[in-house]
Write a protein that holds these residues in place. Sequence first.
Motif, PDB file in Angstrom:
ATOM      1  N   ALA A   1       0.843  -1.206   0.000  1.00 61.11           N
ATOM      2  CA  ALA A   1       0.000   0.000   0.000  1.00 61.11           C
ATOM      3  C   ALA A   1       0.873   1.249   0.000  1.00 61.11           C
ATOM      4  O   ALA A   1       0.614   2.214  -0.726  1.00 61.11           O
ATOM      5  CB  ALA A   1      -0.919  -0.009   1.217  1.00 61.11           C
ATOM      6  N   ALA A   2       1.938   1.222   0.819  1.00 63.94           N
ATOM      7  CA  ALA A   2       2.818   2.383   0.900  1.00 63.94           C
ATOM      8  C   ALA A   2       3.545   2.592  -0.419  1.00 63.94           C
ATOM      9  O   ALA A   2       3.697   3.727  -0.891  1.00 63.94           O
ATOM     10  CB  ALA A   2       3.816   2.193   2.039  1.00 63.94           C
ATOM     11  N   LYS A   3       3.959   1.488  -1.034  1.00 63.26           N
ATOM     12  CA  LYS A   3       4.713   1.579  -2.287  1.00 63.26           C
ATOM     13  C   LYS A   3       3.868   2.205  -3.402  1.00 63.26           C
ATOM     14  O   LYS A   3       4.386   2.892  -4.268  1.00 63.26           O
ATOM     15  CB  LYS A   3       5.171   0.175  -2.709  1.00 63.26           C
ATOM     16  N   SER A   4       2.564   1.970  -3.313  1.00 64.08           N
ATOM     17  CA  SER A   4       1.682   2.489  -4.361  1.00 64.08           C
ATOM     18  C   SER A   4       1.672   4.022  -4.388  1.00 64.08           C
ATOM     19  O   SER A   4       1.235   4.633  -5.359  1.00 64.08           O
ATOM     20  CB  SER A   4       0.256   1.960  -4.173  1.00 64.08           C
TER      21      SER A   4
ATOM     22  N   ALA B   1      -5.158   8.550  -5.115  1.00 59.81           N
ATOM     23  CA  ALA B   1      -4.010   7.749  -4.673  1.00 59.81           C
ATOM     24  C   ALA B   1      -4.211   7.250  -3.244  1.00 59.81           C
ATOM     25  O   ALA B   1      -3.884   6.097  -2.906  1.00 59.81           O
ATOM     26  CB  ALA B   1      -2.743   8.579  -4.776  1.00 59.81           C
ATOM     27  N   PHE B   2      -4.773   8.101  -2.389  1.00 59.17           N
ATOM     28  CA  PHE B   2      -4.976   7.725  -0.984  1.00 59.17           C
ATOM     29  C   PHE B   2      -6.034   6.626  -0.849  1.00 59.17           C
ATOM     30  O   PHE B   2      -5.902   5.705  -0.053  1.00 59.17           O
ATOM     31  CB  PHE B   2      -5.379   8.946  -0.147  1.00 59.17           C
ATOM     32  N   LEU B   3      -7.096   6.753  -1.648  1.00 58.91           N
ATOM     33  CA  LEU B   3      -8.138   5.728  -1.617  1.00 58.91           C
ATOM     34  C   LEU B   3      -7.590   4.374  -2.037  1.00 58.91           C
ATOM     35  O   LEU B   3      -7.884   3.345  -1.436  1.00 58.91           O
ATOM     36  CB  LEU B   3      -9.284   6.124  -2.564  1.00 58.91           C
ATOM     37  N   LYS B   4      -6.753   4.408  -3.069  1.00 58.32           N
ATOM     38  CA  LYS B   4      -6.183   3.169  -3.558  1.00 58.32           C
ATOM     39  C   LYS B   4      -5.255   2.558  -2.494  1.00 58.32           C
ATOM     40  O   LYS B   4      -5.307   1.351  -2.221  1.00 58.32           O
ATOM     41  CB  LYS B   4      -5.399   3.439  -4.849  1.00 58.32           C
ATOM     42  N   ALA B   5      -4.460   3.407  -1.865  1.00 58.85           N
ATOM     43  CA  ALA B   5      -3.563   2.914  -0.812  1.00 58.85           C
ATOM     44  C   ALA B   5      -4.365   2.346   0.355  1.00 58.85           C
ATOM     45  O   ALA B   5      -4.005   1.322   0.946  1.00 58.85           O
ATOM     46  CB  ALA B   5      -2.651   4.044  -0.332  1.00 58.85           C
ATOM     47  N   ALA B   6      -5.481   3.016   0.677  1.00 58.59           N
ATOM     48  CA  ALA B   6      -6.327   2.544   1.781  1.00 58.59           C
ATOM     49  C   ALA B   6      -6.924   1.177   1.461  1.00 58.59           C
ATOM     50  O   ALA B   6      -6.980   0.288   2.315  1.00 58.59           O
ATOM     51  CB  ALA B   6      -7.419   3.568   2.071  1.00 58.59           C
ATOM     52  N   GLU B   7      -7.364   1.013   0.204  1.00 58.92           N
ATOM     53  CA  GLU B   7      -7.891  -0.291  -0.229  1.00 58.92           C
ATOM     54  C   GLU B   7      -6.814  -1.362  -0.094  1.00 58.92           C
ATOM     55  O   GLU B   7      -7.054  -2.460   0.417  1.00 58.92           O
ATOM     56  CB  GLU B   7      -8.345  -0.225  -1.701  1.00 58.92           C
ATOM     57  N   MET B   8      -5.624  -1.024  -0.576  1.00 57.96           N
ATOM     58  CA  MET B   8      -4.528  -1.988  -0.543  1.00 57.96           C
ATOM     59  C   MET B   8      -4.108  -2.332   0.880  1.00 57.96           C
ATOM     60  O   MET B   8      -3.638  -3.434   1.163  1.00 57.96           O
ATOM     61  CB  MET B   8      -3.324  -1.452  -1.318  1.00 57.96           C
TER      62      MET B   8
END
Lengths: 326, 210
Positions: free
Chosen positions: A275-278, A288-295
């Motif tokens: 998630a952090a790498k994304s 970007a934050f939503l995607k990281a949160a999902e991951m």
Amino acid sequence: MKPFTYVLPHTLAEAHTAAKKAGAVLKGAGIDLVDRLKERIEAPPEVVNLLPLKNDLAGIADDGGGLRIGALTTLRQIAEAAALQGPAFGAVRIAAGLTATPLVRNRATLGGNLLQLARCWYLRSAAFGCLHGGKGPTCLAMTGENRYHSILGWHDCVRVHPSNLAPALLACGAEYTTFFDGKQERRPLAALFPDEPTAQKAEHTLRDGEILVAIHLPKPSGDVRSTYQETREKDSFDWATTAAAVQVTLQDGTITDASIVLGAVSPVPRPRAEAAKSLIGKKPGDAAFLKAAEMAVAGASPLSQNAYKLSLCKAIVRAALTEVTR
Amino acid sequence: MTKPPPDQPQEAFSRRSFLKGASVATIAGTAATAAATAATATQGKPETFGPGTHEIQLKVNGQNKLVKVETRTTLLDALRDQMDLTGAKKICDRGACGGCTVHLDGQPINSCLTLAMDAIGGEITTVESLTEGGKVHPLVQNFVHCDAMQCGFCTPGMVMSSLACLQQRGKPTREQIQHDLSGNICRCGTYGRIFEAVERTAQGAQGGGK
């Protein structure tokens, strides 16, 4: 509480020798230990008190390479420390200041917060015998009352790691030093927690008699910022239902480094590296934050009563990232 | 200064040695901290106490007092059962309610989670100090004036957390008062009046009058 012999060491070596004895336990302020003794889930014959070593084991100082926080430093001292002001260590300061109550924070220590026993109600009750407590054949929470338990990374025990500071310190790249057999050993903080947190494993990886001496935080270089958020049922004096610590490095408006660590959702604090790498190479923004949160919650397997933690967890990861890049 | 008891291996503890040890140990009276106490003893071996009773010295409300404790005795039990200072209340006995709040070196703490031996060398202040010598502290007067209690069980703890709030912040905001009192629970829900009592004290009111 059952009676015990109280050992007051003059040196780390004396404390180590005393704590290596079978059944002996180490104590800082005793906030967690006294509770366990009163509940009679433990009855150690000897308690080794580290408070006489306060001069060496408490306080926050610049040790050249970064900050050294002594294991006996109180949560209040950490929350208010001048050395931890500024954006890089916001997560540590906030996590310490949110823990328990002012009364507890005035005595509770960094070491105790990191090493405390999980707060599972089955584990903490003498009326139940559970697998992690070594007094029963199964994890009682797995099929029982589990709304405050793990949603990811659990094996045969669904306790959650109770420390607020652990995710914050992990997100900030902390290391720790212990004393064992006359030697100080320094390792990355992740090594303090078991890789596979099964029921048989303790909350931490310290050997019998090994003493946590200090936590080290690296000197931040560049625009490094961190923050910590948690969800809970009460505004004050409550345990987190989910917690997220994030640290990001920004350069010319782009994220060049990031870490996301979850608390209160797994038997150990959980860094979410993917998630952090994304986020790396991205400009801060909600997509970007939503995607990281999902991951961050990818691969989660919630229990019968705690699927609510998934949405809370995603929400605080997103909120923490938004806040820290503001 | 009486010498602490000699180290005894765990196996040597019998009912007899327990009873024999019961009236012996006294910890250094004037030592500044438990660490300083330890430092005066022989180097190379840690000091050990218990599991029986021994005498320690605690400084409570400015006075040094000798008190008989076991290693497992909490500061709260030492105050209430041994020193007759029953202001601090034993309610949850787990650090969850704040009823047992006293000050240790000027900071409010849960005396139920503090072993009495860990308070050696510290300055302990209890709620009784606020009414000593017939003089009633303005904070207590303002608790009365604002009727800041219902059943009254949480009151001594509330008063001690309020006192620390005032000592450390001078003129605290309502938010700061709420923050500093967040470890004290009032099951009757009198929080609003308690906050008022603290605010009145910060403004210099001495209770009475409108």
